[in-house]
Design an enzyme around this catalytic site. Structure first.
Site, short mmCIF file in Angstrom:
data_model
loop_
_atom_site.label_atom_id
_atom_site.label_comp_id
_atom_site.label_asym_id
_atom_site.label_seq_id
_atom_site.Cartn_x
_atom_site.Cartn_y
_atom_site.Cartn_z
N ASP A 96 12.67 -61.85 13.93
CA ASP A 96 14.24 -61.74 15.06
C ASP A 96 14.52 -60.42 15.39
OD1 ASP A 96 14.77 -60.73 12.47
OD2 ASP A 96 15.76 -62.61 11.87
N GLU A 118 7.10 -66.88 11.47
CA GLU A 118 8.29 -67.02 10.78
C GLU A 118 9.56 -67.55 11.99
OE1 GLU A 118 9.98 -64.14 7.65
OE2 GLU A 118 11.54 -64.06 9.27
N GLU A 132 20.24 -60.80 15.19
CA GLU A 132 19.00 -61.42 15.05
C GLU A 132 18.98 -62.97 15.29
OE1 GLU A 132 20.39 -59.29 13.01
OE2 GLU A 132 19.25 -57.75 12.81
N HIS A 205 21.70 -52.74 5.01
CA HIS A 205 21.45 -51.82 6.09
C HIS A 205 21.98 -52.95 7.52
CE1 HIS A 205 18.31 -54.69 7.77
NE2 HIS A 205 17.84 -54.80 6.54
N ARG A 207 23.44 -54.64 10.64
CA ARG A 207 24.58 -54.23 11.49
C ARG A 207 25.99 -54.66 11.42
NH1 ARG A 207 22.78 -51.93 16.80
NH2 ARG A 207 20.94 -51.95 15.82
N HIS A 238 18.10 -47.04 3.84
CA HIS A 238 17.59 -47.27 4.86
C HIS A 238 17.91 -45.89 5.48
CE1 HIS A 238 17.35 -48.84 9.13
NE2 HIS A 238 17.01 -49.90 8.67
C1 UD1 Z 1 16.03 -53.28 12.64
C2 UD1 Z 1 16.36 -54.90 12.99
C3 UD1 Z 1 16.85 -55.81 11.86
C4 UD1 Z 1 16.04 -55.49 10.78
C5 UD1 Z 1 15.91 -53.99 10.37
C6 UD1 Z 1 15.08 -54.03 9.10
C7 UD1 Z 1 17.26 -55.13 15.44
C8 UD1 Z 1 18.41 -55.11 16.06
N1 UD1 Z 1 17.41 -54.57 13.93
O1 UD1 Z 1 17.48 -52.82 12.14
O2 UD1 Z 1 16.76 -56.85 12.39
O3 UD1 Z 1 16.55 -56.34 9.68
O4 UD1 Z 1 15.54 -53.26 11.50
O5 UD1 Z 1 14.94 -52.66 8.57
O6 UD1 Z 1 16.11 -55.43 15.92
N2 UD1 Z 1 15.64 -44.93 11.33
C9 UD1 Z 1 14.85 -43.89 11.25
N3 UD1 Z 1 13.56 -44.06 10.95
C10 UD1 Z 1 12.72 -45.24 10.79
C11 UD1 Z 1 13.73 -46.30 10.90
C12 UD1 Z 1 14.85 -46.20 11.21
O7 UD1 Z 1 15.19 -42.67 11.39
O8 UD1 Z 1 11.63 -45.37 10.50
C13 UD1 Z 1 16.93 -44.96 11.77
C14 UD1 Z 1 17.06 -44.19 13.37
O9 UD1 Z 1 18.24 -43.58 13.31
C15 UD1 Z 1 17.44 -45.62 14.30
C16 UD1 Z 1 18.25 -46.25 13.15
O10 UD1 Z 1 17.80 -46.12 11.83
O11 UD1 Z 1 18.14 -45.33 15.26
C17 UD1 Z 1 18.49 -47.82 13.48
O12 UD1 Z 1 17.07 -48.57 13.68
P1 UD1 Z 1 17.04 -49.80 14.41
O13 UD1 Z 1 15.73 -50.66 14.24
O14 UD1 Z 1 18.02 -49.59 15.74
O15 UD1 Z 1 18.18 -50.68 13.22
P2 UD1 Z 1 18.09 -51.37 11.91
O16 UD1 Z 1 19.47 -51.45 11.35
O17 UD1 Z 1 17.02 -50.54 11.32
N1 UDP Z 2 11.17 -52.66 1.56
C1 UDP Z 2 10.37 -51.77 1.36
N2 UDP Z 2 10.85 -50.35 0.86
C2 UDP Z 2 12.19 -50.21 0.53
C3 UDP Z 2 13.19 -51.29 0.40
C4 UDP Z 2 12.52 -52.31 1.42
O1 UDP Z 2 9.29 -51.85 1.55
O2 UDP Z 2 12.63 -49.20 0.04
C5 UDP Z 2 10.79 -54.07 1.96
C6 UDP Z 2 11.05 -55.28 1.12
O3 UDP Z 2 9.90 -55.54 0.24
C7 UDP Z 2 10.76 -56.22 2.13
C8 UDP Z 2 11.32 -55.40 3.39
O4 UDP Z 2 11.10 -54.34 3.33
O5 UDP Z 2 9.62 -56.75 2.46
C9 UDP Z 2 12.73 -55.85 3.98
O6 UDP Z 2 13.14 -54.92 4.92
P1 UDP Z 2 14.56 -54.76 5.49
O7 UDP Z 2 15.48 -54.90 4.35
O8 UDP Z 2 14.57 -53.16 6.27
O9 UDP Z 2 14.85 -55.92 6.58
P2 UDP Z 2 15.12 -57.14 6.70
O10 UDP Z 2 14.08 -57.96 5.69
O11 UDP Z 2 16.57 -57.17 6.37
O12 UDP Z 2 14.87 -57.67 8.06
#
Ligand code: UD1
Ligand code: UDP
Length: 368
Positions: A96, A118, A132, A205, A207, A238
């Protein structure tokens, strides 16, 4: 030769798609292509390294503090080019995220069949989780193959009018991943820090929790940690700067809470397996914890994973500071409640979901 492309971009998608990539790579008559959008960068790389998956295409879309517009438009434009060049027979997307939605939309515009891994999770509240719930419903409209992790997810899709022949209940590939990561002899300096204490894992983390809700959560965690000398909280934060700032503001200086960098998936699963309990707003962790028998307080108002609630492992408690404080404290003091929630249950499959999906894709389908 059937060309199957898997597209993903964030940490959780990668954790649940890499087992399928590796399974498909063992199958004859299939060319497996991996396209990552790079919606995440470092957190995605951690997973690719852990599963030894090297992408064929990387759109590298991530920018610090990206908006939904940034990700959507870059993924849509980038996927157009990749799909036109690679011309896969089918594209698999997961769950999602914005990567999932924009990639499925690109396939739809180009007439390429989509398989949704999924599929069928729902809250039916389009604002929670945001965005999502919209993403997965939208993908559901265009998907040709729906791989539902549970019968409940299948029933959601049937109620929405999806053809029964387009839905398969496979289990969740999250459980496939978990089967390969947890080991008996795992050690880590942060685990040594918590030795002799009750280890609590915190992640947040989402939104819809940015801003005040995160502050509420962190203040409640701090209050409990300061009250219980035998509790240590580890929070792999995160990489989102907004989340990190709020955590630092509320939790710095609290000796029993340690803020650490995101853990690689092998380490994280081993931390979960050794924890006393978990506080999280994550989706994936709600699937992993029941099979590990770890009680979870879900820091959200609704969940699309009611199977874990029914199994007794998850409690959805919202984000109000006093409620989080009260529920957290209850799990530390009420032995009966703790024991009830920590019975290992696994409503999410038997660890063979990737095999089933690969079978369906390679041995052909009988209808639709
Ligand atoms: C995204 C997904 C969310 C998922 C989450 C898992 C959307 C809208 N959101 O949210 O569904 O649960 O990922 O973690 O698709 N960043 C880094 N390095 C990384 C990852 C993130 O620096 O490796 C920082 C960046 O500043 C980036 C920000 O995190 O702009 C947000 O990342 P983004 O993918 O937009 O949103 P998430 O909250 O991670
Ligand atoms: N996870 C990880 N390292 C971390 C925190 C979480 O590998 O430091 C794994 C966790 O086991 C799960 C996934 O990341 O499989 C969850 O990711 P996240 O919470 O970013 O996203 P969501 O599941 O909410 O979409």
């Amino acid at each position: 030769m059937k060309r199957i492309m898997l597209v993903f971009g964030t940490r959780p998608e990668a954790i649940k798609m890499c087992p399928l990539v590796n399974e498909l790579k063992t199958r004859h008559g299939v060319e497996t292509l991996v396209c990552v959008t790079g919606q995440h960068r470092e957190m995605l790389r951690q997973v690719l390294d852990a599963f030894r998956v090297e992408p064929d295409y990387d759109l590298e879309v991530m920018s610090p503090g990206q908006t939904l517009f940034d990700v959507t438009e870059k993924v849509l434009a980038g996927m157009k080019k990749v799909l036109e060049a690679a011309r896969p027979d089918v594209v698999l997307v997961h769950g999602d995220t914005t990567t999932t939605f924009a990639s499925a939309l690109a396939c739809f515009y180009l007439g390429i069949p989509v398989g949704h891994v999924e599929a069928g999770l729902r809250t039916y509240n389009v604002k929670a989780p945001y965005p999502e719930e919209f993403n997965r419903q939208a993908v559901g409209i265009v998907a040709d193959y729906n791989f539902a992790p549970t019968p409940l997810a299948r029933d959601n899709l049937l109620r929405e009018g999806k053809l029964p022949q387009s839905i398969w209940v496979t289990g969740n590939t999250a459980i496939d991943a978990l089967g390969t990561t947890v080991v008996n002899d795992f050690t880590h300096p942060d685990l040594s820090w918590a030795e002799g204490s009750r280890l609590v894992i915190l992640t947040a983390h989402r939104r819809e929790n940015w801003g005040e809700p995160l502050h509420h959560i962190f203040r409640a965690v701090r209050r409990v940690a300061e009250e219980f000398p035998d509790v240590k909280v580890l929070y792999p934060i995160h990489l989102n700067p907004l989340v990190r700032e709020a955590a630092r503001e509320e939790l710095t200086g609290c000796d029993r809470v340690r803020l650490i960098e995101p853990l690689d998936v092998v380490a994280f699963h081993n931390f979960l397996a050794r924890s006393y309990m978990i506080l999280t707003d994550s989706g994936g962790i709600q699937e992993e914890a029941p099979s590990l028998g770890k009680p979870v307080l879900v820091l959200r108002d609704v969940t699309e994973r009611p199977e874990g609630v029914k199994a007794g492992t998850l409690r959805v408690i919202g984000v109000n500071e006093d409620v989080v404080y009260r529920e957290f404290k209850a799990l530390l003091t009420d032995e009966e409640l703790y024991n009830r929630m920590s019975r290992a249950q696994n409503p999410y499959g038997d660890g063979l979901a990737s095999q089933r999906i690969a079978d369906i894709l390679t041995k052909g389908r009988t209808s639709i």
